[in-house]
Write an enzyme that holds these catalytic residues in place. Structure first.
Site, PDB file in Angstrom:
ATOM      1  N   ASN A   1     -29.154 -17.837   9.257  1.00  0.00           N
ATOM      2  CA  ASN A   1     -29.319 -17.090  10.467  1.00  0.00           C
ATOM      3  C   ASN A   1     -29.637 -17.871  11.776  1.00  0.00           C
ATOM      4  O   ASN A   1     -30.699 -18.858  11.906  1.00  0.00           O
ATOM      5  CB  ASN A   1     -30.807 -16.278   9.973  1.00  0.00           C
ATOM      6  CG  ASN A   1     -30.946 -14.891  10.516  1.00  0.00           C
ATOM      7  OD1 ASN A   1     -29.756 -14.591  11.012  1.00  0.00           O
ATOM      8  ND2 ASN A   1     -31.992 -14.164  10.568  1.00  0.00           N
TER       9      ASN A   1
ATOM     10  N   GLU B   1     -16.730 -18.262  11.606  1.00  0.00           N
ATOM     11  CA  GLU B   1     -16.290 -17.449  10.904  1.00  0.00           C
ATOM     12  C   GLU B   1     -15.955 -15.838  11.934  1.00  0.00           C
ATOM     13  O   GLU B   1     -16.732 -15.819  12.518  1.00  0.00           O
ATOM     14  CB  GLU B   1     -17.442 -16.781   9.881  1.00  0.00           C
ATOM     15  CG  GLU B   1     -16.919 -15.664   8.937  1.00  0.00           C
ATOM     16  CD  GLU B   1     -15.541 -15.897   8.209  1.00  0.00           C
ATOM     17  OE1 GLU B   1     -15.548 -16.894   7.667  1.00  0.00           O
ATOM     18  OE2 GLU B   1     -14.484 -15.430   8.531  1.00  0.00           O
TER      19      GLU B   1
ATOM     20  N   LYS C   1     -15.867 -20.033  19.050  1.00  0.00           N
ATOM     21  CA  LYS C   1     -16.622 -18.942  18.643  1.00  0.00           C
ATOM     22  C   LYS C   1     -17.354 -18.039  19.473  1.00  0.00           C
ATOM     23  O   LYS C   1     -17.002 -16.844  19.442  1.00  0.00           O
ATOM     24  CB  LYS C   1     -17.574 -19.365  17.416  1.00  0.00           C
ATOM     25  CG  LYS C   1     -18.283 -18.358  16.695  1.00  0.00           C
ATOM     26  CD  LYS C   1     -17.513 -17.129  15.989  1.00  0.00           C
ATOM     27  CE  LYS C   1     -18.171 -15.993  15.685  1.00  0.00           C
ATOM     28  NZ  LYS C   1     -18.367 -15.487  14.454  1.00  0.00           N
TER      29      LYS C   1
ATOM     30  N   CYS D   1     -23.369 -10.037  16.272  1.00  0.00           N
ATOM     31  CA  CYS D   1     -22.767 -11.010  16.974  1.00  0.00           C
ATOM     32  C   CYS D   1     -22.769 -11.020  18.523  1.00  0.00           C
ATOM     33  O   CYS D   1     -23.054 -11.991  19.240  1.00  0.00           O
ATOM     34  CB  CYS D   1     -21.503 -11.525  16.699  1.00  0.00           C
ATOM     35  SG  CYS D   1     -21.537 -11.982  14.768  1.00  0.00           S
ATOM     36  N   PHE D   2     -22.158  -9.991  18.993  1.00  0.00           N
ATOM     37  CA  PHE D   2     -21.702  -9.879  20.577  1.00  0.00           C
ATOM     38  C   PHE D   2     -22.938 -10.295  21.578  1.00  0.00           C
ATOM     39  O   PHE D   2     -22.673 -10.976  22.240  1.00  0.00           O
ATOM     40  CB  PHE D   2     -21.231  -8.486  20.922  1.00  0.00           C
ATOM     41  CG  PHE D   2     -19.834  -8.291  20.401  1.00  0.00           C
ATOM     42  CD1 PHE D   2     -19.039  -9.342  19.859  1.00  0.00           C
ATOM     43  CD2 PHE D   2     -19.046  -7.173  20.307  1.00  0.00           C
ATOM     44  CE1 PHE D   2     -17.951  -9.347  19.191  1.00  0.00           C
ATOM     45  CE2 PHE D   2     -17.754  -7.104  20.123  1.00  0.00           C
ATOM     46  CZ  PHE D   2     -17.138  -8.128  19.411  1.00  0.00           C
TER      47      PHE D   2
HETATM   48  C1  UDX Z   1     -17.421  -9.082  15.847  1.00  0.00           C
HETATM   49  C2  UDX Z   1     -16.043  -9.841  15.923  1.00  0.00           C
HETATM   50  O1  UDX Z   1     -15.156  -8.867  16.028  1.00  0.00           O
HETATM   51  C3  UDX Z   1     -15.926 -10.626  14.793  1.00  0.00           C
HETATM   52  O2  UDX Z   1     -14.568 -11.767  15.161  1.00  0.00           O
HETATM   53  C4  UDX Z   1     -16.901 -11.703  14.752  1.00  0.00           C
HETATM   54  O3  UDX Z   1     -16.905 -12.670  13.674  1.00  0.00           O
HETATM   55  C5  UDX Z   1     -18.399 -11.204  14.545  1.00  0.00           C
HETATM   56  O4  UDX Z   1     -18.490 -10.146  15.589  1.00  0.00           O
HETATM   57  P1  UDX Z   1     -18.311  -7.080  14.368  1.00  0.00           P
HETATM   58  O5  UDX Z   1     -19.784  -7.114  14.918  1.00  0.00           O
HETATM   59  O6  UDX Z   1     -18.280  -7.118  12.534  1.00  0.00           O
HETATM   60  O7  UDX Z   1     -17.361  -8.331  14.574  1.00  0.00           O
HETATM   61  O8  UDX Z   1     -17.568  -5.694  14.734  1.00  0.00           O
HETATM   62  P2  UDX Z   1     -16.447  -5.365  15.752  1.00  0.00           P
HETATM   63  O9  UDX Z   1     -15.524  -4.576  15.267  1.00  0.00           O
HETATM   64  O10 UDX Z   1     -16.215  -6.640  16.644  1.00  0.00           O
HETATM   65  O11 UDX Z   1     -17.351  -4.388  16.663  1.00  0.00           O
HETATM   66  C6  UDX Z   1     -18.675  -4.646  17.327  1.00  0.00           C
HETATM   67  C7  UDX Z   1     -19.007  -3.504  18.142  1.00  0.00           C
HETATM   68  O12 UDX Z   1     -17.877  -3.359  19.199  1.00  0.00           O
HETATM   69  C8  UDX Z   1     -19.187  -2.150  17.345  1.00  0.00           C
HETATM   70  O13 UDX Z   1     -20.439  -1.573  17.713  1.00  0.00           O
HETATM   71  C9  UDX Z   1     -18.116  -1.434  17.667  1.00  0.00           C
HETATM   72  O14 UDX Z   1     -18.195  -0.109  17.608  1.00  0.00           O
HETATM   73  C10 UDX Z   1     -17.768  -1.777  19.083  1.00  0.00           C
HETATM   74  N1  UDX Z   1     -16.487  -1.573  19.503  1.00  0.00           N
HETATM   75  C11 UDX Z   1     -15.276  -2.360  18.790  1.00  0.00           C
HETATM   76  C12 UDX Z   1     -16.224  -0.790  20.575  1.00  0.00           C
HETATM   77  O15 UDX Z   1     -16.770  -0.089  21.059  1.00  0.00           O
HETATM   78  N2  UDX Z   1     -14.858  -0.661  20.870  1.00  0.00           N
HETATM   79  C13 UDX Z   1     -13.874  -1.241  20.358  1.00  0.00           C
HETATM   80  O16 UDX Z   1     -12.758  -0.992  21.018  1.00  0.00           O
HETATM   81  C14 UDX Z   1     -14.146  -2.063  19.507  1.00  0.00           C
END
Ligand code: UDX
Length: 447
Positions: free
Chosen positions: A74, A144, A203, A259-260
């Site tokens: 983590n 990843e 990343k 992540c974001f």
């Molecule tokens: C993200 C990255 O996509 C991935 O490559 C990285 O390894 C980890 O972080 P994750 O957080 O699992 O993956 O999900 P993701 O599909 O990216 O969605 C993140 C957030 O964005 C979610 O809340 C999703 O609902 C939102 N989202 C995604 C939107 O609001 N609109 C979109 O078009 C896509």
């Protein structure tokens, strides 16, 4: 690690953790009891577990036996001291590095899997070299890119695998050892190798770019609501430009996930550390826009409900940060609920995969009100129709497919009139909902 074991039956993979309950759950004979819900995961675990995939709490033994060690610990945002609220907390990374150094009696390749600030691999190498038993270590960066909900497919068919390593003979040998593992199921041209720092930074940058697209379309969603444009139509029109592309253009109540936000804050912190204030401000705006999107969703509910939700029941359909996962980290639902509870609303939640305990833990973590009050004011329901009965408004927070299949005529009959639906995912068909009688508000759509 499960996919890596599944695709390499000749390699023994041992997953270790200090948390006994977690390891016990990974060893659970009932595959529905695994600690993570992820489509396709249990099939992979069923095939590999006990063959060449093992879960254990005996960390030192696993370290000693291994030739290659993946660090997947983590790295939360720091909650104290310098960099509080922005920088990554590397406490667990350092503890793991020290444990690897202590327990290693032969040369190892250490692969950082956690998302880390740039130049962390160097710190790990320093610890390994200076506290170890004199054995040789090579440190690789192998970030990843899988997304939750599609993790197994992302691992089996990744767009690319990125491996960063030291530019030396030993470094190149270590990179090749990891390339060989991935090459057992991934085409060679998709495996790219770089120096360690490019890999670490890529990343953070990949996540920042993805999140930036969502904040960009979410900014436009607000403009659509006042001008009469439809955000899905705009997204489709711009996404067909091959230079822009169609993915990650779905407007929403705000992005969540582990992540974001964390990675952008980390990027902003790194830029600030180097005195790059314009760079930091540019990326911080992605977070500011996301917070605005969550806030305006709850404010819109209050204003549509005649400026008061005090004592009114509001139903949340969805709590997970996206569909097909039970993960709720940074989910928009948490912040929307908190804002509505501040306005004295009563909330009923239905999510097909998220547990009651998780929902209360998410709210308690904010420390906005007492745990007792959260339990009194928020009810977690097992049946969506029951959750919607006698409600003043329904808010869709997660884009679960099943919400589209509900008998919305039946729901309409059971709610307080006028019947409001606030669709934070623009999931349902506006015309059908309006024809039934709902006052239907969707992100990015004019009323
Ligand atoms: C993200 C990255 O996509 C991935 O490559 C990285 O390894 C980890 O972080 P994750 O957080 O699992 O993956 O999900 P993701 O599909 O990216 O969605 C993140 C957030 O964005 C979610 O809340 C999703 O609902 C939102 N989202 C995604 C939107 O609001 N609109 C979109 O078009 C896509």
């Amino acid at each position: 690690m499960s996919v890596l074991a599944q695709k390499n039956p000749h390699i023994k993979v041992t997953v270790v953790d200090i948390n006994k309950e977690k390891i016990a759950a990974w060893n659970n004979p009932d595959l529905d009891g695994l600690p993570i819900y992820e489509p396709g995961l249990k099939e992979v675990v069923r095939e590999a577990r006990g063959r060449n995939l093992f879960f254990s709490t005996d960390i030192d033994k696993a370290i000693d036996e291994a030739e290659m060690i993946f660090m997947s610990v983590n790295t939360p945002t720091k909650t104290y001291g310098k960099g509080k609220g922005m920088a990554a907390d590397l406490k667990y990374v350092e503890l793991s590095a020290r444990q690897i150094a202590r327990a290693s009696k032969s040369a190892k390749i250490v692969v950082e899997k956690s998302t880390l600030p740039v130049r962390t691999a160097q710190a790990i190498k320093d610890i390994l070299d200076n506290t170890g038993n004199g054995v040789k270590f090579q440190v690789l960066s192998n970030p990843e890119f899988l997304a939750e909900g599609t993790a197994i497919n992302d691992l089996i068919n990744p767009d690319r695998v990125l491996i960063g390593g030291e530019e030396s003979v030993e470094g190149r040998e270590a990179i090749q050892a990891l390339v060989d593992i991935y090459a057992s199921w991934i085409p060679k041209e998709k495996i790219i190798t770089t120096n360690v720092w490019s890999s670490e930074l890529s990343k953070l940058v990949a996540n920042a770019f993805l999140a930036q697209r969502i904040s960009s379309i979410n900014a436009i969603s607000e403009l659509c609501e006042v001008t009469g444009a439809d955000v899905d139509e705009v997204a489709r029109a711009i996404g067909m430009d091959s230079r822009i592309g169609p993915k990650f253009l779905k407007a929403s109540v705000g992005f969540g996930g582990s992540c974001f936000q964390k990675d952008i804050l980390n990027l902003v912190y790194i830029a600030k550390t180097y005195g790059l204030n314009e760079v930091a401000d540019y990326w911080e705006q992605v977070i500011i826009m996301n917070d605005h999107q969550k806030r305006r969703f709850s404010e819109n509910i209050v204003s549509a409900l005649y400026n008061t939700v005090s004592g009114k029941k509001i139903t949340f359909l969805g709590w997970a940060f996206k569909k097909d996962t039970n993960d709720t980290r940074e989910s928009a639902a948490i912040y929307v609920a908190d804002a509505l509870l501040n306005e004295q609303a009563e909330i009923a939640v239905y999510d097909p995969k998220v547990s009651k305990e998780r929902i209360y833990a998410d709210l308690d973590f904010l420390e906005t009100r007492s745990p007792e009050e959260n339990r009194k004011r928020v009810k977690v329901m097992k049946d969506p129709y029951e959750a919607c009965t006698d409600t003043h408004a329904i808010a869709i927070l997660t884009e679960w497919d099943e919400f589209k299949e509900y008998d919305w005529e039946r729901i309409y009959k059971s709610v307080v009139k006028p019947a409001f639906v606030f669709d934070g995912r623009k999931l349902l068909d506006g015309k059908t909902m309006t024809d039934i009688g709902f006052k239907y508000f969707a992100i990015g759509e004019a009323q």
